[in-house]
Design a protein around this motif. Sequence first.
Motif, PDB file in Angstrom:
ATOM      1  N   HIS A 107     -47.829-126.200  10.696  1.00 18.51           N
ATOM      2  CA  HIS A 107     -47.180-127.477  10.411  1.00 18.51           C
ATOM      3  C   HIS A 107     -47.325-127.945   8.969  1.00 18.51           C
ATOM      4  O   HIS A 107     -47.045-129.104   8.638  1.00 18.51           O
ATOM      5  CB  HIS A 107     -47.649-128.540  11.415  1.00 18.51           C
ATOM      6  CG  HIS A 107     -47.166-128.227  12.800  1.00 18.51           C
ATOM      7  ND1 HIS A 107     -47.998-127.787  13.797  1.00 18.51           N
ATOM      8  CD2 HIS A 107     -45.916-128.224  13.325  1.00 18.51           C
ATOM      9  CE1 HIS A 107     -47.278-127.536  14.878  1.00 18.51           C
ATOM     10  NE2 HIS A 107     -46.011-127.786  14.620  1.00 18.51           N
ATOM     11  N   THR A 156     -44.683-130.012   7.077  1.00 16.69           N
ATOM     12  CA  THR A 156     -44.592-131.481   7.103  1.00 16.69           C
ATOM     13  C   THR A 156     -44.251-132.089   5.734  1.00 16.69           C
ATOM     14  O   THR A 156     -43.496-133.053   5.630  1.00 16.69           O
ATOM     15  CB  THR A 156     -45.949-132.076   7.570  1.00 16.69           C
ATOM     16  OG1 THR A 156     -46.319-131.464   8.801  1.00 16.69           O
ATOM     17  CG2 THR A 156     -45.872-133.581   7.759  1.00 16.69           C
ATOM     18  N   LYS A 187     -38.673-138.575  15.548  1.00 19.22           N
ATOM     19  CA  LYS A 187     -38.987-137.638  16.644  1.00 19.22           C
ATOM     20  C   LYS A 187     -37.762-137.369  17.504  1.00 19.22           C
ATOM     21  O   LYS A 187     -37.491-136.223  17.871  1.00 19.22           O
ATOM     22  CB  LYS A 187     -40.122-138.213  17.491  1.00 19.22           C
ATOM     23  CG  LYS A 187     -40.602-137.298  18.625  1.00 19.22           C
ATOM     24  CD  LYS A 187     -41.167-136.003  18.062  1.00 19.22           C
ATOM     25  CE  LYS A 187     -42.117-135.308  19.016  1.00 19.22           C
ATOM     26  NZ  LYS A 187     -43.391-135.976  19.158  1.00 19.22           N
ATOM     27  N   THR A 216     -42.132-136.611  10.333  1.00 15.02           N
ATOM     28  CA  THR A 216     -42.002-136.110  11.707  1.00 15.02           C
ATOM     29  C   THR A 216     -40.917-135.045  11.788  1.00 15.02           C
ATOM     30  O   THR A 216     -41.091-134.001  12.426  1.00 15.02           O
ATOM     31  CB  THR A 216     -41.664-137.270  12.662  1.00 15.02           C
ATOM     32  OG1 THR A 216     -42.663-138.282  12.534  1.00 15.02           O
ATOM     33  CG2 THR A 216     -41.599-136.798  14.110  1.00 15.02           C
ATOM     34  N   ASN A 261     -42.048-131.944   9.916  1.00 18.69           N
ATOM     35  CA  ASN A 261     -43.162-131.355  10.667  1.00 18.69           C
ATOM     36  C   ASN A 261     -42.681-130.365  11.712  1.00 18.69           C
ATOM     37  O   ASN A 261     -43.301-129.322  11.952  1.00 18.69           O
ATOM     38  CB  ASN A 261     -43.943-132.501  11.338  1.00 18.69           C
ATOM     39  CG  ASN A 261     -45.013-132.048  12.302  1.00 18.69           C
ATOM     40  OD1 ASN A 261     -44.761-131.895  13.492  1.00 18.69           O
ATOM     41  ND2 ASN A 261     -46.216-131.828  11.799  1.00 18.69           N
ATOM     42  N   THR A 308     -47.575-134.956  14.010  1.00 18.33           N
ATOM     43  CA  THR A 308     -46.164-135.305  14.209  1.00 18.33           C
ATOM     44  C   THR A 308     -45.967-136.818  14.286  1.00 18.33           C
ATOM     45  O   THR A 308     -45.086-137.372  13.631  1.00 18.33           O
ATOM     46  CB  THR A 308     -45.644-134.682  15.530  1.00 18.33           C
ATOM     47  OG1 THR A 308     -46.086-133.337  15.599  1.00 18.33           O
ATOM     48  CG2 THR A 308     -44.140-134.733  15.607  1.00 18.33           C
ATOM     49  N   ASN A 338     -46.100-131.799  18.945  1.00 20.51           N
ATOM     50  CA  ASN A 338     -44.928-131.005  18.601  1.00 20.51           C
ATOM     51  C   ASN A 338     -44.675-129.774  19.466  1.00 20.51           C
ATOM     52  O   ASN A 338     -43.659-129.125  19.311  1.00 20.51           O
ATOM     53  CB  ASN A 338     -45.034-130.577  17.138  1.00 20.51           C
ATOM     54  CG  ASN A 338     -46.452-130.150  16.796  1.00 20.51           C
ATOM     55  OD1 ASN A 338     -47.067-129.410  17.556  1.00 20.51           O
ATOM     56  ND2 ASN A 338     -46.980-130.640  15.677  1.00 20.51           N
TER      57      ASN A 338
END
Lengths: 420, 167
Positions: free
Chosen positions: A126, A129, A177, A214, A217, A302, A383
């Motif tokens: 990740h 991000t 998200k 987010t 990510n 996230t 995630n």
Amino acid sequence: MPGMTLTEKILAAHAGRERVVPGEFVLAKVDLVLGNDVTAPIAIREFESIGVDTVFAKDRIALVQSHYVPNKDIKSAEQAKVMREFARRHQIDLFWEVGRAGVDHAILPQEGLVVPGDAVVGADSHTCTYGALGCFSTGIGSTDLAAAMATGECWLMVPKTLRFVLTGQRRPYVSGKDIILYIIGMIGVDGALYRSMEYTGSAVADLEMHDRFTIANMAIEAGAKNGVFAADAKTRAYCDGRAKREPVYLEADADAEYEKVYEIDVSQIGLQVAFPHLPENARPVGEARGIRIDQVFIGSCTNGWIEDLRVAAEILRGRQVHGDVRAIVIPPTREIYQQALREGLLEVFVEAGAAVGPPTCGPCLGGHMGVLAAGEKAVATSNRNFVGRMGHKDSAVYLAGPAVAAASAVAGEIASPEDL
Amino acid sequence: MAGRAHKYGDHIDTDIIIAARYLVTADADELAQHCMEDGDAEFAKRVRPGDYIVAGENFGCGSSREHAPIAIKASGIACVVAKSFARIFCRNSINIGLPILICPEAVDGTAMGDELEVALAAGRVRNVTRDREFQAQPFPAFMLEIVEAGGLIPFTRARLQKAGARE
């Protein structure tokens, strides 16, 4: 000759080249390399076999005790110790120990250690991000980390770029998200394999930095190498007074070549839930309504941002977590923890019957602090919802944003805030 | 050398290959004991040195954990043949010297338990059980250099020695 995408521009600049084209391999100089308590121990073993005495720059290597901290058992304590001793031996400036540590991907942007125009690699998938800031950042492995710690370089294939043009006005509660789950649902978990995901369009200006973090990510959840937003006024405001190095503001050329362009009207996107066992199983929350749950996790790289905690607290304020649900809230960094404390958010969570944990990746990867038993279901703001991700292989994870997670904690079943 | 195929579908993620609960060690043999556990609990008992993993699209998606290719390599798997690989798993495999080949036709033409022979340098996959042969995609020259050096660490060591000293 066509222009370059944002990713191509950053990679060209770090490879000492006028231009790069998709498919070619470069040895890029990196501005920062990252390791954590899971990936660094292997990297350290490999580093020591290279035969160099020192790291390439002790102020460009970030080592964060993030995953199994505070240590959950003797083995994880031994791994943390390997990283700690390496950091001391090489006088690594950027080393975070328990108390100041937390989720690596929340710490580095917050501390201004990744800035627009950077090329960053990290032994943690990740790491993508930071693309929210207008830099190139991507996940690598431990051996890559070892080589990068020795040389300050990383081999990379220049990716093709997919362009996502976001337009329209978001509906209430719809966050970054929901947008990224919707996109992964549309293109699939390998829909951006080896590619860069570049975000642009009128709706991007409206996205706050935490929404962009987010979205960037979860680029890896579509198989992508990176996700990237060109820096704008919001990025500059975020970097002001925070950036530890001079940002380089770049944007894609108007005639850059994209493999594919997706146009997405975000006003058409409602609250999303990704069903087990892949992030691509995103559906409108209505299709998940009524699924009984055992646990809710709010946190992770996230969706642990202070804005996410505010959304969750607003929903939980004056309400109680359902009697059949364990709600776990984990602010990912000390600063976010302190901010949540000052704003009274932690008080709201505790009052509602949620457990508030210290900064850690914790339950996201089934490490500790909220592991699932066989047959249990959880809503998580993290995630990944792979088989066994948060515990037993017969447990199930539903991914959602903080609004759905908090509403579900109260309802005892998957719900949207409007259902309460 | 012939080995048996362990066949899997698409999107085999790194949590399947090695669950996070085992990431508290970097010991290859210990990791191998739990390889594929949450997707195929019998794999660690069934696998023999020289066997092959044959899988669909996006093999190794998810986490960057190098423990995944390490566990597969320590299981004795001679090569992973897939329709495609997730990018971090792909580079980790190249970097640590776990042979991988992209060959969708071989994947479609192979069933669990088939006998395979893989000629790595030539990129040829032969299914002995079904008497069929498949040609894998060639590696890009840059990646071959790393493979031929024996992985990223020897490759880096050689580069640093060639440079004489770091800049």
